[in-house]
Design a protein around this motif. Structure first.
Motif, PDB file in Angstrom:
ATOM      1  N   GLU A 146       0.807  -1.214   0.000  1.00  0.00           N
ATOM      2  CA  GLU A 146       0.000   0.000   0.000  1.00  0.00           C
ATOM      3  C   GLU A 146       0.846   1.272   0.000  1.00  0.00           C
ATOM      4  O   GLU A 146       0.317   2.366   0.175  1.00  0.00           O
ATOM      5  CB  GLU A 146      -0.944   0.003   1.201  1.00  0.00           C
ATOM      6  CG  GLU A 146      -1.983  -1.093   1.147  1.00  0.00           C
ATOM      7  CD  GLU A 146      -2.980  -1.039   2.290  1.00  0.00           C
ATOM      8  OE1 GLU A 146      -2.781  -0.233   3.234  1.00  0.00           O
ATOM      9  OE2 GLU A 146      -3.967  -1.796   2.244  1.00  0.00           O
ATOM     10  N   GLY A 148       2.104   3.044  -2.309  1.00  0.00           N
ATOM     11  CA  GLY A 148       1.703   4.030  -3.314  1.00  0.00           C
ATOM     12  C   GLY A 148       0.219   4.337  -3.300  1.00  0.00           C
ATOM     13  O   GLY A 148      -0.298   4.975  -4.228  1.00  0.00           O
ATOM     14  N   LEU A 149      -0.484   3.897  -2.250  1.00  0.00           N
ATOM     15  CA  LEU A 149      -1.936   4.057  -2.176  1.00  0.00           C
ATOM     16  C   LEU A 149      -2.329   5.530  -2.272  1.00  0.00           C
ATOM     17  O   LEU A 149      -1.812   6.382  -1.548  1.00  0.00           O
ATOM     18  CB  LEU A 149      -2.452   3.468  -0.859  1.00  0.00           C
ATOM     19  CG  LEU A 149      -3.935   3.664  -0.556  1.00  0.00           C
ATOM     20  CD1 LEU A 149      -4.794   3.011  -1.630  1.00  0.00           C
ATOM     21  CD2 LEU A 149      -4.251   3.105   0.819  1.00  0.00           C
ATOM     22  N   THR A 150      -3.268   5.802  -3.178  1.00  0.00           N
ATOM     23  CA  THR A 150      -3.773   7.152  -3.377  1.00  0.00           C
ATOM     24  C   THR A 150      -5.298   7.107  -3.443  1.00  0.00           C
ATOM     25  O   THR A 150      -5.865   6.260  -4.127  1.00  0.00           O
ATOM     26  CB  THR A 150      -3.238   7.747  -4.698  1.00  0.00           C
ATOM     27  OG1 THR A 150      -1.820   7.700  -4.684  1.00  0.00           O
ATOM     28  CG2 THR A 150      -3.702   9.178  -4.896  1.00  0.00           C
ATOM     29  N   SER A 169      -6.179   4.020  -5.997  1.00  0.00           N
ATOM     30  CA  SER A 169      -5.195   3.568  -6.977  1.00  0.00           C
ATOM     31  C   SER A 169      -3.843   3.414  -6.285  1.00  0.00           C
ATOM     32  O   SER A 169      -3.687   3.770  -5.115  1.00  0.00           O
ATOM     33  CB  SER A 169      -5.100   4.563  -8.140  1.00  0.00           C
ATOM     34  OG  SER A 169      -4.647   5.818  -7.670  1.00  0.00           O
ATOM     35  N   GLY A 170      -2.870   2.908  -7.029  1.00  0.00           N
ATOM     36  CA  GLY A 170      -1.496   2.840  -6.543  1.00  0.00           C
ATOM     37  C   GLY A 170      -1.128   1.614  -5.730  1.00  0.00           C
ATOM     38  O   GLY A 170      -0.025   1.537  -5.203  1.00  0.00           O
TER      39      GLY A 170
END
Length: 181
Positions: A146, A148-150, A169-170
């Motif tokens: 997670e 890069g979680l956006t 996303s991400g």
């Protein structure tokens, strides 16, 4: 044959090993599987009828029972299966053959959970949560990266009463193709 004396000499019959020991994989041997598939039986035959043994080149992707050919998937990736047959007193060793197999990533549906917020005239700044559908092999959300979680969507700037979109996303996962809902 009164005028002849016959002299008998012996000859030798030599039986050599048969070079006809050829390996082939079954024609229905798959070239592509998916992470999460059940173990499958990989089979090859030797024209000698002797038992075939199996190995894989990357045991982090799949393992194979050397004598039965039962292949178990461990991760998505590429693996090469080698079939061998050592021959015996009657047959030469067969030339080993290889079978290339791709283990595709499984599909994982990813969806932000809905949020209900009473009107207070403030932006929603609390944390969001995500639901996943499609884990295999007893995997859970711990296999998701997670970092890069956006979160995005109209909900990030919503102040007035109404329904607003939350997007995610991400996310990354070694063995899953993430599909965002």
């Amino acid at each position: 044959a009164e005028n002849y004396n016959f002299v008998y000499d012996t000859a030798t019959l030599t039986i050599t090993k048969s070079a006809n020991n050829i390996l082939t994989f079954d024609s229905n041997t798959s070239t592509s599987l998916t992470y999460g598939d059940s173990p499958i039986l990989i089979t090859a035959q030797a024209t000698s009828g002797l038992a075939v043994t199996y190995t894989v080149d990357d045991s982090s992707v799949a393992t194979i029972d050397s004598s039965t050919g039962l292949l178990r998937i461990l991760n998505a990736g590429q693996v090469t299966i080698t079939a061998s047959q050592d021959g015996d007193i009657n047959y030469d060793t067969a030339t080993s053959i290889v079978h290339h197999l791709t283990i595709k990533k499984a599909t994982l549906l990813t969806k932000p959970n809905p949020v209900i917020k009473p009107y207070d005239g403030q932006l929603y700044l609390d944390s969001h949560t995500i639901s996943y559908t499609g884990f295999v092999y007893n995997d859970d959300s711990s296999v998701i990266n997670e970092q890069g979680l956006t979160y995005s969507g109209s909900a990030l700037t919503a102040l007035k009463v109404g329904q607003y979109e939350i997007l995610v996303s991400g996310l990354l996962a070694d063995n899953y193709n993430l599909v965002y809902d």
